[in-house]
Design a protein around this motif. Structure first.
Motif, PDB file in Angstrom:
ATOM      1  N   GLY A 327       0.836  -1.191   0.000  1.00  0.00           N
ATOM      2  CA  GLY A 327       0.000   0.000   0.000  1.00  0.00           C
ATOM      3  C   GLY A 327       0.870   1.239   0.000  1.00  0.00           C
ATOM      4  O   GLY A 327       1.920   1.263   0.664  1.00  0.00           O
ATOM      5  N   CYS A 328       0.483   2.271  -0.724  1.00  0.00           N
ATOM      6  CA  CYS A 328       1.256   3.505  -0.828  1.00  0.00           C
ATOM      7  C   CYS A 328       0.354   4.708  -0.589  1.00  0.00           C
ATOM      8  O   CYS A 328      -0.747   4.786  -1.154  1.00  0.00           O
ATOM      9  N   SER A 329       0.828   5.634   0.236  1.00  0.00           N
ATOM     10  CA  SER A 329       0.128   6.891   0.484  1.00  0.00           C
ATOM     11  C   SER A 329       1.051   8.029   0.057  1.00  0.00           C
ATOM     12  O   SER A 329       2.150   8.176   0.595  1.00  0.00           O
ATOM     13  N   ILE A 330       0.596   8.831  -0.901  1.00  0.00           N
ATOM     14  CA  ILE A 330       1.414   9.902  -1.459  1.00  0.00           C
ATOM     15  C   ILE A 330       0.964  11.228  -0.855  1.00  0.00           C
ATOM     16  O   ILE A 330      -0.157  11.686  -1.082  1.00  0.00           O
ATOM     17  N   PHE A 331       1.853  11.831  -0.062  1.00  0.00           N
ATOM     18  CA  PHE A 331       1.554  13.126   0.557  1.00  0.00           C
ATOM     19  C   PHE A 331       2.116  14.237  -0.323  1.00  0.00           C
ATOM     20  O   PHE A 331       3.228  14.130  -0.837  1.00  0.00           O
ATOM     21  N   PRO A 332       1.373  15.324  -0.518  1.00  0.00           N
ATOM     22  CA  PRO A 332       1.691  16.285  -1.577  1.00  0.00           C
ATOM     23  C   PRO A 332       2.992  17.043  -1.416  1.00  0.00           C
ATOM     24  O   PRO A 332       3.540  17.534  -2.404  1.00  0.00           O
ATOM     25  N   ALA A 333       3.509  17.188  -0.189  1.00  0.00           N
ATOM     26  CA  ALA A 333       4.744  17.939   0.012  1.00  0.00           C
ATOM     27  C   ALA A 333       5.965  17.041   0.177  1.00  0.00           C
ATOM     28  O   ALA A 333       7.056  17.528   0.482  1.00  0.00           O
ATOM     29  N   ASP A 334       5.810  15.730  -0.028  1.00  0.00           N
ATOM     30  CA  ASP A 334       6.939  14.828   0.133  1.00  0.00           C
ATOM     31  C   ASP A 334       7.927  14.998  -1.010  1.00  0.00           C
ATOM     32  O   ASP A 334       7.619  15.604  -2.042  1.00  0.00           O
TER      33      ASP A 334
END
Length: 383
Positions: A327-334
């Motif tokens: 599972g992957c969670s992409i945070f916008p400021a990473d």
């Protein structure tokens, strides 16, 4: 002749009064450079922000309250592969809870997870379902915090993954999940590659991805993700180049100067968080300093930097697809923000993907409720 002990030993952080007195002397004697010549963080940590943080550290920071915060979850040490490993271990009250190892990176520490350990281990107490419970293990990377400092080379991401597998088995968890960001992401991926029979699934809140060889059929979103990666490598990765090539050289200053250490670490908390140029809008002074303490008190400026030397300069080539459910969670400021299409070749078992609208690299600290809900949602696909 007896071999190394595998005893699990309770541990509490104890900060000597002499350490507190010493850091205050050093802060008072800081020799400050002139201010940056720009009105933002583009030249590095802004002097005004750092001076105020160091003033707070000197005059207002409550060391004994910090010590209590750092000790609020059960901690232990155990020797693995000849090195003492420090870890937090909190068991869920729910018998069907899934064991989960959470791995931090640089410039973080296990303090990043303090806001999420409660909801993960006891979801009912935080308005959730008992079916989402986890037994949580948060190890400290070798050379970081209160884990041992390697005295020889060889402790790259793959060896750390092997140590984590031994730790989880030593704790009675032959099957477990793994989660990570930053170096924690790379170690978590290595766990999935090297120990797929033990790992039920992984969740990443930072998703490293390769640049595709064929770029002819890229979408606009793909090209934007690759452009962001290129900008990071060109403008935001000097710290990694230094620590991957001269960890000992940079380590002297990070070990000797509390202001220098704070500047080196806070620079990334600004650059990689969803803070619009003001890390104080996302992190409290106590949160920043509690994390900095995990480097200052055990003097890990050089030893923590060596993970870059080990894993970049001394890479083993142990890469390729991760075979376990992912599972992957992409945070916008990473710093890494791939599209699903760019990430999929690395994760043939990709079962959960979500792109968030708020948060950055330090997701567990920045957006703890979202971080918890993302882990729960991913592992519902794996249980």
């Amino acid at each position: 002749m007896t071999g190394p002990s595998e005893d699990i030993v309770p541990f509490r952080i104890s900060i000597p009064a002499a350490t507190v007195a010493d850091v205050r002397v050093r802060l008072r004697r800081t020799r400050w450079p002139e201010p940056e010549t720009v009105g933002d963080w583009s030249q590095g940590t802004r002097r005004s922000f750092l001076r105020e943080l160091c003033r707070y550290w000197l005059e207002e920071y409550d060391w004994r309250a910090a010590e209590a915060r750092l000790n609020r979850f059960p901690q232990f040490t155990v020797e693995i592969d000849g090195l003492p490993i420090h870890f937090v271990h909190v068991r869920s009250p729910h018998p069907d809870a899934v064991p989960l190892v959470l791995t931090h990176g640089w410039p973080g520490s296990v303090t990043e997870f303090h806001k999420v350990i409660g909801p993960l281990t006891d979801p009912v107490a935080f308005g959730g379902s008992p079916a989402d419970g986890f037994h949580v293990v948060c190890p400290t990377l070798p050379g970081f915090g209160f884990s041992g400092k390697p005295s020889g080379p060889g402790w790259g991401a793959e060896r750390i993954a092997d140590a984590w597998n031994r730790l989880m088995n030593r704790l009675g968890y032959p099957r477990y999940g793994a989660q990570g960001g930053d170096w924690g992401a790379r170690i978590t991926m290595a766990l999935g590659r090297r120990h797929p029979g033990n790992v039920i699934g992984i969740h990443l809140n930072m998703v490293p991805f390769p640049v595709p060889e064929n770029t002819d059929d890229l979408t606009e979103a793909d090209r934007a993700a690759l452009a962001a990666l290129a900008r990071h490598r060109a403008q935001g990765s000097a710290y990694a180049a230094v620590m991957a090539t001269q960890p000992q050289s940079i380590g002297y200053g990070l070990t000797d100067s509390p202001a220098g250490l704070a500047a080196w670490i806070v620079d990334k908390f600004e650059a990689w968080s969803d803070c619009a140029g003001d890390p104080g809008s996302v992190f409290t002074d106590d949160e920043l300093l509690d994390n900095i303490l995990m480097y200052w008190v055990p003097a890990t400026g050089a030893s923590s930097a060596r993970i870059y030397w080990e894993s970049f300069a001394g890479a083993t080539g142990d890469e390729g697809p991760v075979p376990v459910p992912t599972g992957c969670s992409i945070f916008p400021a990473d710093i890494y923000r791939p599209t699903r299409r760019l990430a999929e070749p690395q994760f043939p078992g990709l079962r959960y993907w979500n792109e968030l609208d708020k948060g950055g690299h330090f997701a567990a600290l920045e957006q703890p409720a979202t971080f918890v809900s993302e882990i729960r949602a991913a592992f519902r696909q794996f249980r």
